[in-house]
Design an enzyme around this catalytic site. Structure first.
Site, PDB file in Angstrom:
ATOM      1  N   CYS A  47     -48.742 -25.081   4.988  1.00 28.40           N
ATOM      2  CA  CYS A  47     -49.564 -25.815   5.963  1.00 28.40           C
ATOM      3  C   CYS A  47     -50.189 -24.944   7.042  1.00 28.40           C
ATOM      4  O   CYS A  47     -50.928 -25.446   7.879  1.00 28.40           O
ATOM      5  CB  CYS A  47     -48.733 -26.913   6.612  1.00 28.40           C
ATOM      6  SG  CYS A  47     -47.520 -26.304   7.801  1.00 28.40           S
ATOM      7  N   CYS A  62     -32.013  -6.472   2.870  1.00 28.60           N
ATOM      8  CA  CYS A  62     -31.475  -7.547   2.029  1.00 28.60           C
ATOM      9  C   CYS A  62     -32.389  -7.884   0.860  1.00 28.60           C
ATOM     10  O   CYS A  62     -31.984  -8.607  -0.056  1.00 28.60           O
ATOM     11  CB  CYS A  62     -31.165  -8.790   2.864  1.00 28.60           C
ATOM     12  SG  CYS A  62     -32.617  -9.682   3.457  1.00 28.60           S
ATOM     13  N   HIS A  98     -39.658 -25.432   2.000  1.00 32.02           N
ATOM     14  CA  HIS A  98     -38.530 -24.505   2.055  1.00 32.02           C
ATOM     15  C   HIS A  98     -39.026 -23.099   2.367  1.00 32.02           C
ATOM     16  O   HIS A  98     -39.970 -22.611   1.742  1.00 32.02           O
ATOM     17  CB  HIS A  98     -37.801 -24.503   0.701  1.00 32.02           C
ATOM     18  CG  HIS A  98     -36.708 -23.493   0.615  1.00 32.02           C
ATOM     19  ND1 HIS A  98     -35.495 -23.654   1.247  1.00 32.02           N
ATOM     20  CD2 HIS A  98     -36.645 -22.298  -0.029  1.00 32.02           C
ATOM     21  CE1 HIS A  98     -34.725 -22.601   0.977  1.00 32.02           C
ATOM     22  NE2 HIS A  98     -35.407 -21.762   0.213  1.00 32.02           N
ATOM     23  N   HIS A 101     -33.247 -18.959   4.462  1.00 36.09           N
ATOM     24  CA  HIS A 101     -31.992 -19.295   5.134  1.00 36.09           C
ATOM     25  C   HIS A 101     -31.847 -18.443   6.389  1.00 36.09           C
ATOM     26  O   HIS A 101     -32.493 -17.405   6.526  1.00 36.09           O
ATOM     27  CB  HIS A 101     -30.798 -19.047   4.203  1.00 36.09           C
ATOM     28  CG  HIS A 101     -30.753 -19.992   3.048  1.00 36.09           C
ATOM     29  ND1 HIS A 101     -31.460 -19.761   1.887  1.00 36.09           N
ATOM     30  CD2 HIS A 101     -30.116 -21.178   2.873  1.00 36.09           C
ATOM     31  CE1 HIS A 101     -31.248 -20.765   1.044  1.00 36.09           C
ATOM     32  NE2 HIS A 101     -30.433 -21.635   1.613  1.00 36.09           N
ATOM     33  N   ASP A 105     -25.816 -12.446  10.878  1.00 32.54           N
ATOM     34  CA  ASP A 105     -25.563 -11.000  10.836  1.00 32.54           C
ATOM     35  C   ASP A 105     -26.799 -10.202  11.242  1.00 32.54           C
ATOM     36  O   ASP A 105     -27.007  -9.083  10.775  1.00 32.54           O
ATOM     37  CB  ASP A 105     -25.083 -10.595   9.431  1.00 32.54           C
ATOM     38  CG  ASP A 105     -26.063 -11.014   8.347  1.00 32.54           C
ATOM     39  OD1 ASP A 105     -27.214 -11.405   8.691  1.00 32.54           O
ATOM     40  OD2 ASP A 105     -25.708 -10.942   7.169  1.00 32.54           O
ATOM     41  N   ARG A 113     -30.405 -13.500  11.460  1.00 34.70           N
ATOM     42  CA  ARG A 113     -31.266 -12.952  10.401  1.00 34.70           C
ATOM     43  C   ARG A 113     -31.908 -14.117   9.661  1.00 34.70           C
ATOM     44  O   ARG A 113     -31.250 -14.802   8.893  1.00 34.70           O
ATOM     45  CB  ARG A 113     -30.466 -12.093   9.427  1.00 34.70           C
ATOM     46  CG  ARG A 113     -31.270 -11.687   8.173  1.00 34.70           C
ATOM     47  CD  ARG A 113     -30.545 -10.665   7.329  1.00 34.70           C
ATOM     48  NE  ARG A 113     -29.236 -11.102   6.893  1.00 34.70           N
ATOM     49  CZ  ARG A 113     -28.959 -11.603   5.678  1.00 34.70           C
ATOM     50  NH1 ARG A 113     -29.900 -11.726   4.766  1.00 34.70           N
ATOM     51  NH2 ARG A 113     -27.724 -11.967   5.382  1.00 34.70           N
ATOM     52  N   CYS A 115     -33.887 -15.008   6.783  1.00 40.03           N
ATOM     53  CA  CYS A 115     -34.156 -14.366   5.499  1.00 40.03           C
ATOM     54  C   CYS A 115     -35.119 -15.276   4.744  1.00 40.03           C
ATOM     55  O   CYS A 115     -34.744 -16.364   4.305  1.00 40.03           O
ATOM     56  CB  CYS A 115     -32.818 -14.228   4.775  1.00 40.03           C
ATOM     57  SG  CYS A 115     -32.932 -13.400   3.208  1.00 40.03           S
TER      58      CYS A 115
HETATM   59 FE    FE Z   1     -45.525 -25.866   6.615  1.00 42.19          FE
END
Ligand code: FE
Length: 129
Positions: A47, A62, A98, A101, A105, A113, A115
């Site tokens: 969006c 990571c 989504h 996460h 740490d 963090r 990620c």
């Molecule tokens: Fe969005």
């Protein structure tokens, strides 16, 4: 901002749909923004909502883009106990896509963090810098 599932399918690529709408994850160390350190703003790929400033991005090692902070009210946190892990999922506050996460740490000043999948973001270069 709400879209129907069929609208999302039309707007997003298959990979974007899998990650943004089905909470998928891109393969580690493959994302466009993992090693990307330009000055600017990372926005939601769903969006365009401003999410993370480049100033808060750091090399976490990571395999995904990592930030120590998100812009105020840009993201929502939800408990995610899938796959036998207790994690906190991060979604866009405007379109509920989504993103990734957040973990405890990270570096100072927040110790967090974020990620985040590269696929979940677009980057807007700051032309002034
Ligand atoms: Fe969005």
């Amino acid at each position: 901002m709400k879209r129907t599932d069929s609208e999302w399918k039309r707007i997003l690529s298959q990979e974007e749909y899998r990650i943004l709408r089905e909470k998928g994850t891109e393969r580690a160390f493959t994302g466009e923004y993992d090693g990307h350190f330009e000055e600017g703003m990372y926005v939601c790929a769903g969006c365009g909502n401003d999410l993370f400033e480049s100033d808060t991005k750091y090399r976490s090692g990571c395999g995904w883009p990592a930030f120590y902070d998100a812009l105020p009210e840009s993201v929502e946190e939800t408990k995610d106990n899938n796959f036998g892990m207790k994690r906190i999922e991060i979604t866009c506050s405007k379109c509920e896509s989504h993103l990734g996460h957040v973990f405890n740490d990270g570096p100072d000043p927040t110790g967090l963090r974020y990620c985040i999948n590269s696929v979940s973001m677009d980057f807007k270069l700051d032309e002034k810098k």
